[in-house]
Design an enzyme around this catalytic site. Structure first.
Site, short mmCIF file in Angstrom:
data_model
loop_
_atom_site.label_atom_id
_atom_site.label_comp_id
_atom_site.label_asym_id
_atom_site.label_seq_id
_atom_site.Cartn_x
_atom_site.Cartn_y
_atom_site.Cartn_z
N HIS A 27 0.81 -1.14 -0.40
CA HIS A 27 0.14 -0.10 -0.12
C HIS A 27 0.99 1.15 0.37
O HIS A 27 1.47 1.96 1.12
CB HIS A 27 -0.88 -0.05 1.15
CG HIS A 27 -1.92 -1.23 1.22
ND1 HIS A 27 -0.60 -2.36 1.95
CD2 HIS A 27 -3.02 -1.05 1.02
CE1 HIS A 27 -2.38 -2.87 1.98
NE2 HIS A 27 -3.80 -2.85 1.25
N HIS A 258 -4.10 3.47 -3.21
CA HIS A 258 -4.74 2.70 -2.03
C HIS A 258 -3.17 1.61 -1.74
O HIS A 258 -2.94 0.75 -1.40
CB HIS A 258 -5.80 2.84 -1.91
CG HIS A 258 -5.56 1.29 -0.81
ND1 HIS A 258 -5.99 2.60 0.71
CD2 HIS A 258 -6.25 -0.08 -0.43
CE1 HIS A 258 -6.16 1.48 1.81
NE2 HIS A 258 -6.38 0.08 1.05
N GLU A 403 -18.00 -4.02 24.64
CA GLU A 403 -17.05 -4.86 24.86
C GLU A 403 -16.15 -4.79 23.63
O GLU A 403 -14.94 -5.05 23.85
CB GLU A 403 -18.16 -6.19 24.48
CG GLU A 403 -19.43 -6.12 25.28
CD GLU A 403 -20.29 -5.57 24.40
OE1 GLU A 403 -20.65 -4.54 23.66
OE2 GLU A 403 -21.81 -5.36 25.81
N HIS A 465 -28.13 -15.16 24.56
CA HIS A 465 -27.41 -15.20 25.80
C HIS A 465 -27.01 -16.27 26.24
O HIS A 465 -26.07 -16.21 27.32
CB HIS A 465 -27.96 -14.12 27.02
CG HIS A 465 -28.65 -12.83 26.82
ND1 HIS A 465 -29.10 -11.99 25.81
CD2 HIS A 465 -28.35 -11.34 27.53
CE1 HIS A 465 -29.41 -10.46 25.28
NE2 HIS A 465 -28.71 -10.46 25.95
#
Lengths: 653, 653
Positions: A27, A258, A403, A465
């Protein structure tokens, strides 16, 4: 600086395009676009010492846009780090070179974090900045007083984790965190406006950040912006308006620069444009000399710091912590004696809290937290004060409902050193932070994941869950130790193993529901072998029952029933597959012998258990999603009872 | 409405606190806090027909804060849906009741999406709103003209995925999307200011949203805000300032109401406060009558819509699409004939593009996309125009660098119906969207994940980008079909299976590197059996080689070498474990017979392969992270060559 920074920056550009061209892979656009800003950062602002890359009080620099790896390889080489050498750079992206496709912290000093998975470098930098402020609060300005710098691309900012990282950094007012945003308006698919219309500075300001813009190819403008960022007490986003692939006359400003080599023709054209006459990988001596001088800039600061450290009353403790050594005598904790004398019938999440009470008392480097499940994960011990913007000395972080951001921040804290982070959520939400757990493992970061509610035993919250596939899906991650302890003693043993495990992360899978203490005698750490015989057969052995966590209690009941019918049954507790797999063959054969029926019991998917039961064994598990009901009803419904299991065993015998 | 909305809302409050109390488990705070706003929404704004919950042009309502499930159960019951009955509600969170802990779309009509994993309901609603605008563009206002409503909590907004969802919705200017934010300033750990300092409206405005605030317990204020939201052409965030647990006099406004029963005493106090005299689960007839009247509000609109549908030239096609039936004759595609006649040596990602060219031509309901890897995932076919805010009829979405947001949006699109979404990223980044993949599987949503760069074969990008544990970790998810095709023919077969699989999601793992076409004859769909004998042994069979994807070619080379030494070797291609596991025992025994050495070859972790090789077989794989180098060097380095494998087999024989 006396030299023209453009000349220095062009050395980065040349190295980057040459290396990518030689590899025909990589890149070039990002290093060429950010070369000017990075030059100012590394020659005038960043505090580091190539002669001692591990200097504890160095600034941390994270190339979050890790695909632009040639930028950091160029900078490390030019400023005088021992590695990468020019030969290393010539080997960019080839087997054996430390100049990997993306920067790997285990390959090169000066690479503070493994980056490439977008958004995570930035989020790890937040963790580094937290660690810095915390250690500053503990050890004072004399020993800890540095900044965390980041270069991020548009991809970093578009990823969801960026929201979590920005929110956390803003909330904690991490003013030592400065992010240079490579605002080139280009992503792989094309212009950013193909997919986003966001006012990015507006979003950062809404989260309590300071935002300053600069022309990314205007050195004075860059300096002004960096000065302003350094002066501002808030975390700073430095909006660097850049042109991707700057210097490549036909391709710059387009996504063509890129992710692939510019091509020989465009490299030649860029050389012309940049007035860069040297051969590939050949660097003009005066330019190298200027870079080396810049690299030596902080040597005097470092010397002064060394003197302060030598004179500090904290010296020994500070160095111990920064080197990641546990205090002597940790293993001889009285806690195990206490447990043997006072058996606890508690959930292992509660057992983890009890263990943490003992650990946090003797281990000042732990920093706990939870993603908004403190009371459920049992991660906070009594003496822990929260770490807040008013008091960074606290040792508990309310991470919020973040999280992934939590896990990445913990990676950053572990990589920074001086702290051992642990943090909690429900096991099912390990999925939310899985990309960061993988990076903990790849980077060898000592992070402890405390994941409670580890099966259908969580009950009423239902299938969204209830983890089912999670235990084994986590066991698949190389270098992650997954522990599922069966009682309070095993929980403490697994905690000890996790803390001693300097080479990588650990994950504790813990129950919501209470479990009896099965281990009543003081022994060595039996979990260290991954699996062990908890109880040998009474009658002649016909069966070996292998179970983990809450199902070990069930295995004991199954064994009782079998023994009642004259069938001898061993019960093996297997808290950690990977540790067991690493044992000698003789030990493994003793625990899981051939010629008897082997039965696994675990309230999760059965795939993988064939490794231990063989094809003729029985695998009691749950190969479907769970359901919403009280735990006992679910265990009943899904066959996790002695009544349901014993007949299957008898039929197989 | 003639009745006092407070009375209607209190019915929700009573049912919610009673049900949670009876279960002694659940979340009363949210339904009690949002009862007022939800009452206005369901009695005055939402377009739905309890007599026909599947009405294709109904408004979609998503309770993103799924823990507050009693809110939707109350609403469905009160407005007159057949289920849940009051008995169902009495069974809240018990085995057999459709009133699960969190709302499950497969349990109850009117539950449009399975929610609970925070942030995902909101992000699925974005997908629903995309599907609505797309179908509107295709079929016109007469058939498709509805809104998507969401109730979100603070947790939804703090999750990273919210940033991705908000960015996507703002960019596409989904004005039909209206989100009610339950702004109660409370999370599980306590006040939101423990963990966040964000100016949420500021962030939404920065992403092109319209934001309006209201008093969440002031009915006129709620109406004004909803009117403004409906009128605004941008997606709207409706900031409802609420008090969690409103009506519980001692606990309201605190996290104590969030996640557990109020307790008998507080329930009694709340009854008093609300002036609600009925016994638990007993609803005053006049209030029920008012609710039923509200539920019947849109019946006339529905009738008119039915008339328009009956008269529409699009009727048949519209209904076919909304019911998810593929057009007749799909399976008889000429493409397979063409492939047999024109063998393609291409990467399977390219083979996927070729298959998609055939598919997208005959299947107008596909909507493709990629998380900024269009050219790498090969997800865009020539005729696909982008879906943009100026033209929703486009069939390709530039999702941006938003893997999780993309996956969740695809879930929403699939749940909405009328479209079949597919989207791409690198296989390693399946981790980034894993929580949504799990929800695709749990919800039975027909989403096709196109995941390229499926092994170390991606080469130079290195270990952060090389999936190792991913294939098997995905195979662990119940109801997800994971396909790893070996050549262009298998790729087309797997695509056909994925599209025909109405009961759940599929994931295609595709190579970056070219592979020869191994299947040269026109056959039935052999991948449908999960595994099949690609080539039988020439000499007497001593070995069965089982491989997937790019390693099937290698298995053929290994077989050649073995046959050259007189050892017969079958080659089995196994593109889909779960389909193979579902075959008859006789078929499985024929493909993987006992009594011969079984060898698996897959460039990923070996755990799990014991199921097919048995303990005495050989598992060729990669139980560590990869490295950065050209693909051929990596395959060499990690032993994926016939030269490395054949001696191991000979030694075992």
């Amino acid at each position: 600086m006396s030299a023209d920074p453009r000349l220095l920056a062009n050395a980065i550009r040349a190295l980057s395009m040459d290396a990518v061209q030689a590899a025909n892979s990589g890149h070039p656009g990002m290093p060429m676009g950010m070369a000017d800003a990075a030059t100012i950062l590394f020659t005038e602002y960043l505090k580091y010492d190539p002669q001692d890359p591990d200097w504890h009080d160095r600034d941390r620099f994270v190339l979050s846009a890790g695909h632009g790896s040639m930028l950091i390889y160029s900078l490390l080489h030019l400023t005088g780090y021992a590695r990468p050498t020019i030969e290393d750079i010539k080997g960019f992206r080839q087997l054996g070179s430390p100049c990997a496709g993306h920067p790997e912290n285990f390959m090169l000093k000066g690479v503070e974090a493994t980056t490439g998975p977008l958004g995570q470098g930035f989020a790890m930098a937040v963790g580094m900045a937290i660690a810095e402020r915390h250690l500053n609060a503990v050890f004072g300005d004399d020993l800890v007083d540095h900044r965390t710098w980041v270069i991020s691309g548009d991809g970093d900012l578009m990823e969801g984790i960026n929201h979590e990282a920005v929110g956390l950094a803003g909330h904690l007012q991490l003013g030592r965190l400065n992010v240079l945003w490579d605002n080139n308006k280009i992503t792989i698919d094309g212009a950013t406006d193909l997919s986003t219309s966001e006012d990015i500075p507006g979003r950062y300001r809404a989260s309590g950040w300071h935002v300053v813009a600069c022309g990314g190819h205007d050195f004075d403008s860059i300096r002004r912006a960096l000065d302003e960022a350094v002066a501002d007490p808030r975390p700073s986003l430095i909006d660097c308006r850049t042109i991707i692939g700057w210097g490549a006359p036909n391709k710059q400003g387009t996504s063509a620069t890129h992710g692939s080599a510019l091509g020989a023709e465009e490299v030649a054209a860029a050389r012309k444009q940049l007035v860069w006459d040297s051969e590939p990988f050949d660097l003009p001596e005066p330019i190298v000399a200027e870079w080396r001088k810049a690299g030596a800039r902080s040597a005097r600061l470092h010397e002064k710091w060394r003197a302060r450290l030598a004179a500090s009353a904290h010296r020994e403790e500070f160095v111990r912590r920064m080197e990641g050594r546990l205090p002597d005598g940790m293993a001889k904790s009285d806690y195990f004696d206490w447990l043997a004398a006072n058996p606890q019938k508690v959930a292992t999440r509660k057992a983890s809290e009890l263990a943490l009470e003992a650990i946090n008392t003797v281990l000042p480097e732990t920093i706990g937290g939870s993603a908004d499940l403190t009371g459920s994960n049992n991660t906070k011990t009594k003496a822990q004060k929260p770490l807040t913007k008013e008091d960074y000395s606290g040792r508990y972080i309310y991470y919020g409902i973040r999280e992934f951001g939590m896990a990445a921040a913990m990676n950053g804290m572990a990589l920074h050193g001086g702290v051992i982070p642990y943090g909690g959520t429900f096991l099912v939400f390990s999925d939310y932070c899985r990309p960061a757990i993988r990076l903990s493992a790849l980077q060898g970061a000592r992070v402890v994941y405390v994941m409670s509610h580890d099966s259908i035993g969580l009950g009423e919250d239902g299938p969204t869950h209830q983890p089912v596939e999670h235990l084994t899906s986590l066991r698949l991650i190389p270098n992650l130790a997954v522990f599922r302890p069966a009682d309070a003693v095993e929980t403490a043993e697994c905690w000890a193993l996790a803390l001693e495990r300097r080479e990588g992360p650990s994950l504790l899978a813990l129950t919501r529901q209470n479990l009896p203490q099965l281990r009543l005698e003081r022994t060595e750490n039996l979990c260290a072998r991954g699996a062990y015989r908890l109880r040998g057969a009474g009658a002649a052995r016909r069966v070996v029952l292998v179970a983990t966590g809450s199902e070990v209690e069930l295995a004991m009941k199954v064994a009782d029933a079998l023994e009642g019918q004259g069938m001898g049954a061993d019960v093996v507790s297997m808290p950690c597959w990977s540790l067991f797999d690493a044992q000698e063959p003789a030990y493994r054969a003793d625990i899981l012998p051939d010629g008897v029926l082997r039965v696994s019991i675990e309230a999760g998917t059965t795939l993988g258990w064939e490794r231990y039961t063989g094809p003729d064994g029985i695998r009691i598990g749950l190969d479907r999603f769970g359901a919403s009901a009280p735990a006992e009803d679910l265990f009943q419904r899904f066959g996790f009872t002695a009544e349901a299991i014993v007949p299957q065993i008898l039929a197989a015998l």
